[in-house]
Enzyme design. Structure first.
Site, PDB file in Angstrom:
ATOM      1  N   TYR A  56      -0.899  -1.149  10.631  1.00  0.00           N
ATOM      2  CA  TYR A  56      -1.149  -0.926   8.892  1.00  0.00           C
ATOM      3  C   TYR A  56       0.030  -0.646   8.503  1.00  0.00           C
ATOM      4  O   TYR A  56       0.350  -1.491   7.478  1.00  0.00           O
ATOM      5  CB  TYR A  56      -2.550  -0.442   8.470  1.00  0.00           C
ATOM      6  CG  TYR A  56      -2.667  -0.416   7.325  1.00  0.00           C
ATOM      7  CD1 TYR A  56      -3.849  -1.840   7.198  1.00  0.00           C
ATOM      8  CD2 TYR A  56      -2.570   0.375   6.156  1.00  0.00           C
ATOM      9  CE1 TYR A  56      -3.736  -1.666   5.384  1.00  0.00           C
ATOM     10  CE2 TYR A  56      -2.978  -0.061   4.782  1.00  0.00           C
ATOM     11  CZ  TYR A  56      -3.150  -1.330   4.314  1.00  0.00           C
ATOM     12  OH  TYR A  56      -3.590  -1.587   2.785  1.00  0.00           O
TER      13      TYR A  56
ATOM     14  N   SER B 192       0.891  -0.950   0.325  1.00  0.00           N
ATOM     15  CA  SER B 192      -0.063   0.122  -0.842  1.00  0.00           C
ATOM     16  C   SER B 192       1.156   1.271   0.089  1.00  0.00           C
ATOM     17  O   SER B 192       1.346   1.522   0.589  1.00  0.00           O
ATOM     18  CB  SER B 192      -0.592   0.374   1.042  1.00  0.00           C
ATOM     19  OG  SER B 192      -1.436   1.588   1.365  1.00  0.00           O
TER      20      SER B 192
HETATM   21  N1  LIG Z   1      -8.702  -1.389  -1.858  1.00  0.00           N
HETATM   22  C1  LIG Z   1      -7.393   0.394  -1.373  1.00  0.00           C
HETATM   23  O1  LIG Z   1      -7.942   1.312  -0.737  1.00  0.00           O
HETATM   24  C2  LIG Z   1      -6.619  -0.066  -0.593  1.00  0.00           C
HETATM   25  C3  LIG Z   1      -4.971   0.329  -1.540  1.00  0.00           C
HETATM   26  C4  LIG Z   1      -3.826   0.254  -0.730  1.00  0.00           C
HETATM   27  C5  LIG Z   1      -3.536  -1.734  -0.247  1.00  0.00           C
HETATM   28  N2  LIG Z   1      -4.402  -2.233  -0.318  1.00  0.00           N
HETATM   29  C6  LIG Z   1      -4.724  -3.232   0.025  1.00  0.00           C
HETATM   30  O2  LIG Z   1      -5.131  -4.659  -1.057  1.00  0.00           O
HETATM   31  C7  LIG Z   1      -4.818  -5.927  -0.877  1.00  0.00           C
HETATM   32  C8  LIG Z   1      -6.249  -5.927  -0.923  1.00  0.00           C
HETATM   33  O3  LIG Z   1      -7.378  -5.565  -0.184  1.00  0.00           O
HETATM   34  P1  LIG Z   1      -9.057  -5.181  -0.810  1.00  0.00           P
HETATM   35  O4  LIG Z   1      -9.037  -3.311  -1.409  1.00  0.00           O
HETATM   36  O5  LIG Z   1      -9.263  -5.305  -1.714  1.00  0.00           O
HETATM   37  O6  LIG Z   1      -9.675  -5.832   0.369  1.00  0.00           O
HETATM   38  P2  LIG Z   1     -11.171  -5.959   0.348  1.00  0.00           P
HETATM   39  O7  LIG Z   1     -12.111  -6.222  -0.347  1.00  0.00           O
HETATM   40  O8  LIG Z   1     -11.556  -6.051   2.652  1.00  0.00           O
HETATM   41  O9  LIG Z   1     -10.634  -7.794   0.918  1.00  0.00           O
HETATM   42  C9  LIG Z   1      -9.106  -8.176   1.614  1.00  0.00           C
HETATM   43  C10 LIG Z   1      -9.332  -9.290   0.919  1.00  0.00           C
HETATM   44  O10 LIG Z   1      -8.335 -10.258   2.511  1.00  0.00           O
HETATM   45  C11 LIG Z   1      -8.910 -10.988   2.940  1.00  0.00           C
HETATM   46  N3  LIG Z   1      -8.469 -11.819   4.579  1.00  0.00           N
HETATM   47  C12 LIG Z   1      -8.551 -10.817   5.312  1.00  0.00           C
HETATM   48  N4  LIG Z   1      -8.152 -10.899   6.121  1.00  0.00           N
HETATM   49  C13 LIG Z   1      -8.114 -12.396   6.139  1.00  0.00           C
HETATM   50  C14 LIG Z   1      -7.778 -14.571   7.194  1.00  0.00           C
HETATM   51  N5  LIG Z   1      -7.454 -13.332   8.090  1.00  0.00           N
HETATM   52  N6  LIG Z   1      -8.106 -14.999   6.168  1.00  0.00           N
HETATM   53  C15 LIG Z   1      -7.861 -15.040   4.710  1.00  0.00           C
HETATM   54  N7  LIG Z   1      -7.911 -14.224   4.057  1.00  0.00           N
HETATM   55  C16 LIG Z   1      -8.488 -13.277   4.940  1.00  0.00           C
HETATM   56  C17 LIG Z   1     -10.085 -10.804   2.107  1.00  0.00           C
HETATM   57  O11 LIG Z   1     -11.016 -12.315   2.215  1.00  0.00           O
HETATM   58  P3  LIG Z   1     -11.716 -12.891   3.807  1.00  0.00           P
HETATM   59  O12 LIG Z   1     -12.701 -11.834   4.094  1.00  0.00           O
HETATM   60  O13 LIG Z   1     -12.557 -14.079   3.002  1.00  0.00           O
HETATM   61  O14 LIG Z   1     -11.309 -13.916   4.629  1.00  0.00           O
HETATM   62  C18 LIG Z   1     -10.662 -10.089   1.806  1.00  0.00           C
HETATM   63  O15 LIG Z   1     -10.888 -11.453   0.011  1.00  0.00           O
HETATM   64  C19 LIG Z   1      -5.160  -5.633   1.149  1.00  0.00           C
HETATM   65  O16 LIG Z   1      -4.255  -5.870   1.570  1.00  0.00           O
HETATM   66  C20 LIG Z   1      -4.675  -3.729   1.134  1.00  0.00           C
HETATM   67  O17 LIG Z   1      -4.436  -3.815   2.319  1.00  0.00           O
HETATM   68  C21 LIG Z   1      -6.125  -1.957  -0.696  1.00  0.00           C
END
Ligand SMILES: NC(=O)c1ccc[n+]([C@@H]2O[C@H](COP(=O)([O-])OP(=O)(O)OC[C@H]3O[C@@H](n4cnc5c(N)ncnc54)[C@H](OP(=O)(O)O)[C@@H]3O)[C@@H](O)[C@H]2O)c1
Length: 252
Positions: A151, A137
């Site tokens: 985070y 991120s």
């Molecule tokens: N969206 C943004 O603006 C953004 C910006 C920078 C970085 N990121 C990074 O991108 C990545 C994906 O995030 P996203 O935005 O797609 O968010 P999201 O829609 O909330 O997806 C997060 C994913 O992580 C999984 N997860 C979380 N805890 C888990 C656990 N204990 N075991 C297994 N799976 C787990 C969730 O699956 P389940 O709930 O099914 O377990 C879900 O599939 C993350 O690493 C986040 O830090 C996101």
């Protein structure tokens, strides 16, 4: 770009960025293992992939992480690409009562799980001379929001983990890179407790924080990931790729 016969593990594939990555790899011919805890959401993503392996796993549990590797090998016989994408955030001030509880949860989910899964998968990726991509991120590069020390620290550590294992695995022909998104429209905000009626306003606020005045879609991150995983990026290892619509360069 083709990933025919390549085997790709994507954690956090039940939602957002991970789901888009899994669907894009599958569309490009890869055999995908999709991982998450939410079986209902995983089933929806599985419908958009060609014959995926679905592994319901909590990546904070060591036995579940082992299961991801063994089930992938049982089904597909090898591992070419690992995408460490699963992640979450919990807000807490360093002064708060729950600071350490929050820190442990965030570090276990965002960092330790990726380290352990990489430890188990890397010997197989060495055999295929594949590659690893960690989803970090821009919070690793700047202090982004209040009460986000856990985070940001988890993602900064992940960037250095990327560089460290890229250096270690280069002689084995394995590349390791990081993709560091800015704001992307996913379920992330809902999952950290932002209520549904606040979502649009929050995304609008985030768009204003970017130089380009927009928030990305998850498929934009998937496009960058598939490029980095492909032979087109054969010179790229140990790199941190920012895709943030210019948050980091925006003058106040
Ligand atoms: N969206 C943004 O603006 C953004 C910006 C920078 C970085 N990121 C990074 O991108 C990545 C994906 O995030 P996203 O935005 O797609 O968010 P999201 O829609 O909330 O997806 C997060 C994913 O992580 C999984 N997860 C979380 N805890 C888990 C656990 N204990 N075991 C297994 N799976 C787990 C969730 O699956 P389940 O709930 O099914 O377990 C879900 O599939 C993350 O690493 C986040 O830090 C996101």
């Amino acid at each position: 770009m083709s990933f025919n016969d390549k085997v790709v593990i994507v954690t956090g594939a039940s939602s957002g960025i991970g789901a888009a990555i899994a669907v894009e790899f599958s569309g490009l011919g890869a055999k995908v293992t999709i991982v998450g805890r939410n079986e209902t959401k995983l089933k929806e993503v599985a419908k958009k992939c060609k014959n995926p392996l679905t592994v319901v796993a909590d990546i904070t549990k060591e036995n579940d992480i082992k299961k991801i590797v063994t089930e992938t090998l049982n089904r597909f016989g090898k591992i070419d690409i690992l995408i460490n994408n699963a992640g979450m955030a919990i807000q807490a001030s360093i002064l708060a009562e729950n600071a350490m509880e929050t820190y442990d949860k965030v570090m276990n989910t965002n960092l330790r799980s990726a380290v352990y899964l990489t430890h188990l998968a890397a010997p197989h990726i060495v055999k295929t001379k594949g590659n690893i991509i960690n989803i970090s991120s821009i919070a690793s590069l700047t202090v982004f929001g209040k009460d986000q020390f856990s985070y940001g620290t988890s993602k900064a550590a992940m960037d250095h983990f990327t560089r460290s294992i890229a250096a270690e695995l280069a002689s084995s022909g394995v590349r390791v890179n990081s993709v560091n998104p800015g704001p992307v429209k996913t379920d992330f905000l809902e999952n950290i407790g932002i209520s549904k009626d606040q979502l649009e306003a929050t995304f609008e606020h985030m768009a204003k924080m970017t130089a380009l005045g927009r928030v990305s879609g998850a498929e934009e991150i998937a496009d960058l990931v598939t490029f980095l995983a492909s032979d087109k990026a054969k010179a790229i290892t140990g790199a941190v790729f920012v895709s943030d619509n210019g948050v980091l360069i925006k003058a106040n």
